[in-house]
Write an enzyme that holds these catalytic residues in place. Sequence first.
Site, short mmCIF file in Angstrom:
data_model
loop_
_atom_site.label_atom_id
_atom_site.label_comp_id
_atom_site.label_asym_id
_atom_site.label_seq_id
_atom_site.Cartn_x
_atom_site.Cartn_y
_atom_site.Cartn_z
N THR A 19 0.83 -1.20 0.00
CA THR A 19 0.00 0.00 0.00
C THR A 19 0.87 1.25 0.00
OG1 THR A 19 -1.57 -1.24 1.36
CG2 THR A 19 -1.94 1.11 1.17
N ARG A 23 7.71 -2.67 2.80
CA ARG A 23 7.86 -2.81 4.25
C ARG A 23 8.23 -4.24 4.56
NH1 ARG A 23 2.94 1.01 6.46
NH2 ARG A 23 3.67 2.84 5.33
N SER A 114 6.13 3.69 8.79
CA SER A 114 4.96 4.42 9.27
C SER A 114 4.54 4.03 10.68
CB SER A 114 3.82 4.24 8.28
OG SER A 114 2.79 5.10 8.63
N HIS A 115 3.33 3.50 10.81
CA HIS A 115 2.77 3.18 12.12
C HIS A 115 3.27 1.84 12.66
CE1 HIS A 115 0.47 1.46 8.94
NE2 HIS A 115 0.04 0.53 9.77
N LYS A 127 10.26 4.01 0.71
CA LYS A 127 9.21 4.43 -0.22
C LYS A 127 9.76 5.49 -1.16
CE LYS A 127 5.78 7.07 1.26
NZ LYS A 127 4.48 7.64 1.60
N ASP A 277 1.61 9.54 14.07
CA ASP A 277 2.24 8.21 13.99
C ASP A 277 3.74 8.29 13.77
OD1 ASP A 277 2.10 9.16 11.40
OD2 ASP A 277 2.00 7.15 10.55
N ASP A 279 5.79 8.27 11.19
CA ASP A 279 6.37 9.19 10.22
C ASP A 279 5.59 10.50 10.08
OD1 ASP A 279 4.25 7.81 9.05
OD2 ASP A 279 5.09 7.98 7.03
N ASP A 281 2.41 11.26 9.33
CA ASP A 281 1.36 11.56 8.35
C ASP A 281 -0.04 11.21 8.86
OD1 ASP A 281 1.70 8.83 8.17
OD2 ASP A 281 2.13 8.80 6.00
N ARG A 282 -0.14 10.45 9.96
CA ARG A 282 -1.48 10.12 10.48
C ARG A 282 -1.85 11.04 11.63
NH1 ARG A 282 -2.56 3.70 10.51
NH2 ARG A 282 -1.78 3.29 8.43
N THR A 344 -7.71 2.19 -1.36
CA THR A 344 -6.87 2.50 -0.20
C THR A 344 -5.44 2.78 -0.64
OG1 THR A 344 -8.22 1.17 1.25
CG2 THR A 344 -5.94 1.52 1.93
N GLU A 363 -8.70 9.30 4.76
CA GLU A 363 -8.88 7.85 4.84
C GLU A 363 -9.27 7.49 6.27
OE1 GLU A 363 -6.15 5.36 2.24
OE2 GLU A 363 -4.81 6.85 3.09
N GLU A 364 -9.99 6.38 6.37
CA GLU A 364 -10.39 5.89 7.68
C GLU A 364 -9.18 5.50 8.54
OE1 GLU A 364 -9.54 2.56 8.23
OE2 GLU A 364 -8.82 2.56 6.15
N SER A 365 -8.04 5.27 7.89
CA SER A 365 -6.84 4.81 8.59
C SER A 365 -6.08 5.99 9.21
CB SER A 365 -5.95 4.03 7.64
OG SER A 365 -5.66 4.80 6.48
N LYS A 376 -0.55 12.47 3.21
CA LYS A 376 -1.39 12.86 4.32
C LYS A 376 -0.50 13.54 5.36
CE LYS A 376 -1.50 8.11 6.15
NZ LYS A 376 -0.99 7.24 5.09
N ARG A 496 -8.97 -6.66 7.37
CA ARG A 496 -9.67 -5.48 7.87
C ARG A 496 -11.14 -5.61 7.50
NH1 ARG A 496 -5.30 -2.88 9.50
NH2 ARG A 496 -3.65 -2.16 8.12
C1 G16 Z 1 -0.64 3.55 4.46
C2 G16 Z 1 -1.20 4.24 3.27
C3 G16 Z 1 -2.63 4.60 3.51
C4 G16 Z 1 -3.42 3.38 3.91
C5 G16 Z 1 -2.78 2.72 5.11
C6 G16 Z 1 -3.40 1.40 5.49
O1 G16 Z 1 -0.57 4.44 5.53
O2 G16 Z 1 -0.48 5.40 2.96
O3 G16 Z 1 -3.13 5.16 2.35
O4 G16 Z 1 -4.73 3.72 4.21
O5 G16 Z 1 -1.43 2.45 4.83
O6 G16 Z 1 -3.19 0.50 4.47
P1 G16 Z 1 -3.55 -1.02 4.65
O7 G16 Z 1 -4.99 -1.06 5.02
O8 G16 Z 1 -3.24 -1.61 3.32
O9 G16 Z 1 -2.69 -1.56 5.78
P2 G16 Z 1 0.76 4.63 6.33
O10 G16 Z 1 0.46 5.66 7.36
O11 G16 Z 1 1.07 3.26 6.90
O12 G16 Z 1 1.77 5.05 5.31
#
Ligand code: G16
Length: 543
Positions: A19, A23, A114-115, A127, A277, A279, A281-282, A344, A363-365, A376, A496
Site C-alpha cells: 500500500t 515494508r 509508518s505506524h 518508499k 504516527d 512518520d 502523516d497520520r 486505499t 482515509e479511515e486509517s 497525508k 480489515r
Molecule cells: C498507508 C497508506 C494509507 C493506507 C494505510 C493502510 O498508511 O499510505 O493510504 O490507508 O497504509 O493501508 P492497509 O490497510 O493496506 O494496511 P501509512 O500511514 O502506513 O503510510
Amino acid sequence: MTAFSTVDTTPFAGQKPGTSGLRATTRTFMQPRYLENFVQATFDAVGGLSGKTLVLGGDGRFFGAEAAATILRMAAANGAARVIVGRGALLSTPAASNLIRSRGADGGIILSASHNPGGEDGDFGVKYNGANGGPAPEAVTAEIHARTEALDAYRIADADAPDLDAPGEHALGDMIVEVVDPVVDYLALMKTLFDFDAIRAHFASGFTMRFDGMHAITGPYATAVLAELGAGPDTVMNAVPLPDFGGGHPDPNPTWARPLYDEMMGGNAPDFAAASDGDGDRNMILGRGVYVSPSDSLAVLAANAHLAPGYAGGLKGVARSMPTSRAADRVAAKLGVEAFETPTGWKYFGTLLDAGRATLCGEESFGTGSDHVREKDGLWAVLLWLNILAVRRQSVAEIMADHWKTYGRDYYTRHDYEAVDKTAAEALMDDLRGRLAGLPGQSVGGYTVETADDFAYTDPIDGAKAAKQGVRIGFQGGARAVFRLSGTGTQGATLRLYLERFEDDPARLALDPAQVLRPVAEAADALAGIRERLGRDAPDVTT
Ligand code: G16
C-alpha cells in the site's frame, strides 16, 4: 577522486511495494544487499539518477541513519547531482513531500514503516515519491518490483557518506549532500495555511491541549509549532523520537495511544487532544469525552475548512478511500463540489490533487490531508482543527453534535484481525469474491444483502485501473461492510473489516458506535465465516 564500485547481486523474492512502499522486518532490510537491491531497482525504474536532485529522510527508526548513508553512496554512484537530507536523516513524510515540491526535486526516498513498530525486532520501510511530492503511482511501483526480479548488480561509492548531523553542503564525489533543518520549511508552509494569531489567542484565553508524539518523528515538529502558538510547556508528551519508539506501537488510535485516549475520557481532560504516527502523516483527534473517528474528522474538516485562511476560497472537491465512511460525501454534496472514492493508499489521490479536482483527502486509517503537499499530514490536520476551534469557540463535542444534526451520522468502526494465517485469509477473500454474484437478495444475520461487489477503480484523470481493492457488501437500510487485506503488514496477513451504518433520526445521533454496529459485524461474520476461518474470537484492534 571518489571511486565507485559495481557490486554483483542476485534478486530477493518479494520486494514488492505494498500500500505504501516496501515494508519488511528491520532484520530483513539489514541483510547484506537487501536494501541496496531495492534502492538500485528504484533508481533504475525511474529512469536513472543522472543529474537529478532527490530528497531523503525518515522517521528516525532503527537502521534509518545507516540506510540513509548507504542510499547517499548509491545516489552518488548513480550520478545524482544533489540530495537534500533532513538533519540526522530525519524528515516527517509530509515534510519530505513539501521539500520535494518546494525545492523542485525530481523525487525523494522516505525511510519509514509508518505506524508499524520499529527497532531491531520491528519493521523498516523504503518508499519512493515522485516530483509532485507524492508516493509513486502503481505503474512505477510495478516497474520497481519487476526490476528487483532481474537485478544483477548495484552501484555504490566507496567513500563514506558525510556526517548528517552537520547542516550545510558536503561533497560526495560529484554529488552535493545538503543537510537541512527538518522542521523550518514545514513550519513556514503551515503559517501560510492557518491563522496562527487566532489560534494563539485561543490558547491565551485558557484553551488547553495535549499532543502525543508517540516517541516518533512528529515530536520535534509539534513542539516547534505548539511553542509558536503559546500552548503550555507540557502540551506535548512523548516528544523525543526514539529508534524503537520507546517500545511502543506508533499508531495513533484508541488502542495504541491508550493513555491519551483515557486521559481525554477522564475527569481532568484538556479541551482537545491529538496524536500522530511514526512518520507524522497520520492523526487521531479527540475532544474532552469524545473520540472523533477519522471518517468524521474528514467530513468536519471539509465542512469547516473555509474558516482557515488557506482554504477561505472553498474546496474544489473532496476525496476519500473506499473503506472510509460516506460522511465526507454528504458534505461535498451540500457544498456542491465533487466527491471521489478511491482505492486505499494515498498514492491514488495524487492525480486528483495535481489536476485541481480535489482539495481535501482522507482515509479511515487516520489519514487526512490537502493539496498543500502530496502526502497525508498529521500535524496539518491538528492545525486545521485548532483553527476551526479558535474561530467557532465551541468544544469538539459541540462541533460533532452540530455536524451530525446537519448531515446525519455515519456510525463507523474497523475491526482488524492481525497476523492471521495468510492462506486462510486469502481463502476467505477468494471465497467471498466467488459468491458475490449470488449474494444480493440473500439474508444474513437479519440483514438482506442489497449490493455486493469487488471494488475496482479507474482513475478519472489518467485512466489507470486498479482491481480487487476490497469486497463491498451493501445491506438494505444503508449499512455497509467492507472486507480487505492490509497491504502494509509484515507478518502473515491482516484482515480489515470496515463497518458503517447511517442514522439521521435526531434521537439516535449519540449512541455507542460499537452497539449500533454489532449487528452489522455479526452479519459480516455470518457471511464470511471470519471467526471460524481465522480461528479468532474477536478482532485484535478495533478503531
Ligand atoms: C498507508 C497508506 C494509507 C493506507 C494505510 C493502510 O498508511 O499510505 O493510504 O490507508 O497504509 O493501508 P492497509 O490497510 O493496506 O494496511 P501509512 O500511514 O502506513 O503510510
